[in-house]
Design a protein around this motif. Structure first.
Motif, PDB file in Angstrom:
ATOM      1  N   MET A   1      49.953 -16.015  -6.532  1.00  0.00           N
ATOM      2  CA  MET A   1      50.482 -15.054  -5.570  1.00  0.00           C
ATOM      3  C   MET A   1      49.711 -13.734  -5.643  1.00  0.00           C
ATOM      4  N   THR A   2      49.444 -13.140  -4.495  1.00  0.00           N
ATOM      5  CA  THR A   2      48.720 -11.868  -4.516  1.00  0.00           C
ATOM      6  C   THR A   2      49.696 -10.702  -4.543  1.00  0.00           C
ATOM      7  N   ASN A   3      49.460  -9.827  -5.473  1.00  0.00           N
ATOM      8  CA  ASN A   3      50.334  -8.695  -5.683  1.00  0.00           C
ATOM      9  C   ASN A   3      49.918  -7.488  -4.857  1.00  0.00           C
ATOM     10  N   ILE A   4      48.608  -7.229  -4.912  1.00  0.00           N
ATOM     11  CA  ILE A   4      48.089  -5.976  -4.365  1.00  0.00           C
ATOM     12  C   ILE A   4      46.816  -6.243  -3.586  1.00  0.00           C
ATOM     13  N   ARG A   5      46.697  -5.580  -2.464  1.00  0.00           N
ATOM     14  CA  ARG A   5      45.447  -5.659  -1.713  1.00  0.00           C
ATOM     15  C   ARG A   5      44.823  -4.258  -1.664  1.00  0.00           C
ATOM     16  N   ILE A   6      43.528  -4.202  -2.010  1.00  0.00           N
ATOM     17  CA  ILE A   6      42.829  -2.914  -2.039  1.00  0.00           C
ATOM     18  C   ILE A   6      41.732  -2.919  -0.977  1.00  0.00           C
ATOM     19  N   ALA A   7      41.733  -1.909  -0.099  1.00  0.00           N
ATOM     20  CA  ALA A   7      40.689  -1.817   0.932  1.00  0.00           C
ATOM     21  C   ALA A   7      39.546  -0.952   0.432  1.00  0.00           C
ATOM     22  N   ILE A   8      38.319  -1.477   0.537  1.00  0.00           N
ATOM     23  CA  ILE A   8      37.143  -0.648   0.227  1.00  0.00           C
ATOM     24  C   ILE A   8      36.105  -0.837   1.335  1.00  0.00           C
ATOM     25  N   GLN A   9      35.089   0.047   1.325  1.00  0.00           N
ATOM     26  CA  GLN A   9      34.060  -0.041   2.362  1.00  0.00           C
ATOM     27  C   GLN A   9      33.209  -1.287   2.148  1.00  0.00           C
ATOM     28  N   LYS A  10      32.974  -2.034   3.223  1.00  0.00           N
ATOM     29  CA  LYS A  10      32.234  -3.301   3.104  1.00  0.00           C
ATOM     30  C   LYS A  10      30.778  -3.054   2.723  1.00  0.00           C
ATOM     31  N   SER A  11      30.109  -2.194   3.518  1.00  0.00           N
ATOM     32  CA  SER A  11      28.743  -1.871   3.105  1.00  0.00           C
ATOM     33  C   SER A  11      28.434  -0.455   3.545  1.00  0.00           C
ATOM     34  N   GLY A  12      27.998   0.337   2.598  1.00  0.00           N
ATOM     35  CA  GLY A  12      27.734   1.746   2.879  1.00  0.00           C
ATOM     36  C   GLY A  12      27.647   2.505   1.587  1.00  0.00           C
ATOM     37  N   ARG A  13      27.711   3.815   1.714  1.00  0.00           N
ATOM     38  CA  ARG A  13      27.489   4.676   0.548  1.00  0.00           C
ATOM     39  C   ARG A  13      28.521   4.508  -0.555  1.00  0.00           C
TER      40      ARG A  13
END
Ligand code: ATP
Ligand code: ZN
Length: 294
Positions: A1-13
């Motif tokens: 089961m997934t507890n947490i989802r974290i969004a980050i930049q896919k490609s960039g600085r």
């Protein structure tokens, strides 16, 4: 089961530094090109790889519980991050992605202070932040939203001046622009949604924050070891930057000398090592520290 989802930049600085920080906090991800969601090894955590522009809204809407994004992008999309009505909460500044959002004008434009921009068209990818600045300072200028290379807009006649992100300033100089007013300073921040989360999600966030704390503290800290005459312990302690309590140990064969081990909270530069040597220290070793739990 997934507890947490974290969004980050896919490609960039910010992408690589985000992965590096999460990796140091024990979250390893196997990256696959074209994949939007990646599951962590050994943790019920998913990474969502997206454009940085989308991160504030994904966190606001609860698609992700956490996100890492530049403060500039956050404040553009969701308003002032300090305001009580802000839909997301900044829980940690992360010490990378430093830049500033500045006004700049072509060399030929007369400039006295920010009010010199009155009546001008200002090209920017941050129309909301710019508008708030113009309103606050009662400057009647027009924000022209540009996606893409803002710095060329004055030379092609699309705008009279610009409001853009700057780090070294070299892009502005090479486009014949003069930087004037800094509207905001920015760096990458960890944000969370203001929605109520499950207890296990809160627990995970608290643990991640502790690990981030330990990683960031360790980043500049150094472990330093040396031998020194007993009589110089005090002088030497004062030379080690940001040191709290050193460990002082006897040496097996020399009664006049001791071994000193200490954690320096800042980098130990060559000049400091030379001063330590002058104070009588020898066999001085400086080592990086990976993690700190206090
Ligand atoms: P995306 O495709 O995700 O929309 P982008 O082109 O908007 O990418 P980048 O140029 O990769 O974004 O910049 C991401 C963030 O890095 C910026 O929003 C800012 O917080 C930070 N940053 C640090 N230094 C600079 C700089 N000199 N110029 C632009 N952004 C910088
Ligand atoms: Zn973007």
């Amino acid at each position: 089961m997934t507890n947490i989802r974290i969004a980050i930049q896919k490609s960039g600085r910010l992408s690589e530094k985000c992965l590096d920080l999460l990796g140091k906090c024990g979250l390893q991800f196997e990256m696959h090109k074209r994949m939007l969601i990646i599951r962590a090894k050994d943790h019920p955590v998913e990474l969502m790889l997206v454009r940085d522009d989308d991160i504030p809204h994904y966190v606001r809407d609860g698609v992700c519980q956490l996100g890492i994004v530049g403060l500039n992008e956050l404040e553009e999309k969701t308003g002032c991050s300090q305001a009580p009505e802000s839909p997301v909460r900044v829980i940690r500044t992360l010490g990378f992605g430093h830049c500033r959002l500045s006004l700049a004008h072509p060399k030929g434009m007369a400039y006295e202070d920010a009010s010199s921009y009155a009546g001008k068209r200002i090209g920017t990818s941050y129309p909301n932040i710019l508008q708030r600045f113009l309103d606050k300072n009662s400057i009647d200028a027009k924000a022209v939203e540009i996606t893409g290379s803002v710095e060329v807009t004055p030379s092609i006649g699309v705008a009279d001046a610009i409001c853009d992100l700057v780090s070294t300033g070299s892009t502005l100089i090479s486009n014949g622009l003069v930087e004037t007013d800094t509207i905001m300073k920015s760096e990458a921040v960890l944000v969370r949604s203001k929605r109520e989360l499950k207890p296990e999600q809160e627990e995970f966030i608290a643990k991640l924050l502790q690990r981030i704390e330990g990683t960031l503290k360790a980043r500049n800290a150094k472990y330093i070891m040396m031998n020194a005459p007993k009589s110089s312990i005090e002088t030497i302690s004062e030379l080690i930057p940001g040191m709290e309590q050193p460990t002082v140990m006897p040496l097996m064969t020399d009664n006049d000398k001791v071994a000193i081990h200490a954690v320096a909270q800042e980098d130990v530069v060559w000049e400091t090592m030379e001063k330590l040597k002058l104070a009588g220290a020898s066999s001085i070793l400086v080592m990086p520290i990976e993690k700190i739990v206090e």
